[in-house]
Design a protein around this motif. Structure first.
Motif, PDB file in Angstrom:
ATOM      1  N   ILE A 101       3.316   0.281  23.891  1.00  0.00           N
ATOM      2  CA  ILE A 101       2.753   0.994  22.746  1.00  0.00           C
ATOM      3  C   ILE A 101       1.735   0.078  22.103  1.00  0.00           C
ATOM      4  CG2 ILE A 101       3.241   2.089  20.533  1.00  0.00           C
ATOM      5  CD1 ILE A 101       6.070   2.615  21.565  1.00  0.00           C
ATOM      6  N   ASN A 102       0.511   0.513  22.125  1.00  0.00           N
ATOM      7  CA  ASN A 102      -0.577  -0.269  21.553  1.00  0.00           C
ATOM      8  C   ASN A 102      -1.049   0.430  20.287  1.00  0.00           C
ATOM      9  OD1 ASN A 102      -2.525  -2.152  21.171  1.00  0.00           O
ATOM     10  ND2 ASN A 102      -3.917  -1.362  22.728  1.00  0.00           N
ATOM     11  N   ASP A 103      -0.214   0.338  19.252  1.00  0.00           N
ATOM     12  CA  ASP A 103      -0.530   0.976  17.974  1.00  0.00           C
ATOM     13  C   ASP A 103      -0.121   0.009  16.869  1.00  0.00           C
ATOM     14  OD1 ASP A 103       0.060   2.501  15.475  1.00  0.00           O
ATOM     15  OD2 ASP A 103      -0.517   4.221  16.703  1.00  0.00           O
ATOM     16  N   PRO A 104      -1.076  -0.478  16.084  1.00  0.00           N
ATOM     17  CA  PRO A 104      -0.770  -1.472  15.055  1.00  0.00           C
ATOM     18  C   PRO A 104       0.268  -0.997  14.032  1.00  0.00           C
ATOM     19  CG  PRO A 104      -3.141  -1.271  15.347  1.00  0.00           C
ATOM     20  CD  PRO A 104      -2.510  -0.192  16.157  1.00  0.00           C
ATOM     21  N   GLU A 105       0.213   0.263  13.642  1.00  0.00           N
ATOM     22  CA  GLU A 105       1.168   0.763  12.652  1.00  0.00           C
ATOM     23  C   GLU A 105       2.584   0.770  13.220  1.00  0.00           C
ATOM     24  OE1 GLU A 105       2.018   4.545   9.691  1.00  0.00           O
ATOM     25  OE2 GLU A 105       0.633   4.806  11.370  1.00  0.00           O
ATOM     26  N   VAL A 106       2.734   1.226  14.458  1.00  0.00           N
ATOM     27  CA  VAL A 106       4.052   1.243  15.099  1.00  0.00           C
ATOM     28  C   VAL A 106       4.580  -0.183  15.209  1.00  0.00           C
ATOM     29  CG1 VAL A 106       5.295   1.758  17.235  1.00  0.00           C
ATOM     30  CG2 VAL A 106       3.642   3.399  16.337  1.00  0.00           C
ATOM     31  N   SER A 107       3.720  -1.095  15.573  1.00  0.00           N
ATOM     32  CA  SER A 107       4.115  -2.492  15.705  1.00  0.00           C
ATOM     33  C   SER A 107       4.575  -3.064  14.358  1.00  0.00           C
ATOM     34  CB  SER A 107       2.953  -3.312  16.258  1.00  0.00           C
ATOM     35  OG  SER A 107       3.343  -4.633  16.434  1.00  0.00           O
ATOM     36  N   ARG A 108       3.827  -2.774  13.299  1.00  0.00           N
ATOM     37  CA  ARG A 108       4.191  -3.266  11.960  1.00  0.00           C
ATOM     38  C   ARG A 108       5.529  -2.675  11.510  1.00  0.00           C
ATOM     39  NH1 ARG A 108      -1.225  -2.339  10.908  1.00  0.00           N
ATOM     40  NH2 ARG A 108      -0.754  -0.370   9.872  1.00  0.00           N
TER      41      ARG A 108
END
Length: 97
Positions: free
Chosen positions: A5-12
């Motif tokens: 998953i390359n999504d900054p919000e999901v990662s945060r």
């Protein structure tokens, strides 16, 4: 098969929950996906039940028309649903006050 998953919000969000709960990011994602899958299954089941009830209702109406079954009289309907008066009326009266 790996999931990337390359999504900054999901990662945060995963990182924040990981720090708050002590669970791994994978564990958090697994738990959330399981919860969402269960919710989806319950929703689908409710929708399926609704459609089945509507189908039965339509068939019942068709049978009544075909067999020339007269509709309920007002008196019969009042007798059948009189139990609702005891349960519903107090709640409706309370809301009106």
């Amino acid at each position: 098969m790996p999931l990337y998953i390359n999504d900054p919000e999901v990662s945060r969000l995963a990182e924040r929950l990981s720090k708050e709960t002590g669970a791994s990011k994978t564990g958090i994602i697994r738990r959330l996906l399981r919860a969402e899958a269960a919710r989806s299954a319950r929703s689908r089941t409710a929708e399926q039940r609704f459609h089945r009830i509507m189908e039965i209702s339509r068939k019942g109406g068709e049978i009544a028309r075909r067999e020339h079954i007269p509709p309920y009289t007002k008196k019969e309907a009042d007798e059948m649903f009189s139990y609702l008066d005891d349960e519903v009326s107090p709640r409706l009266q309370a809301k009106r006050k």
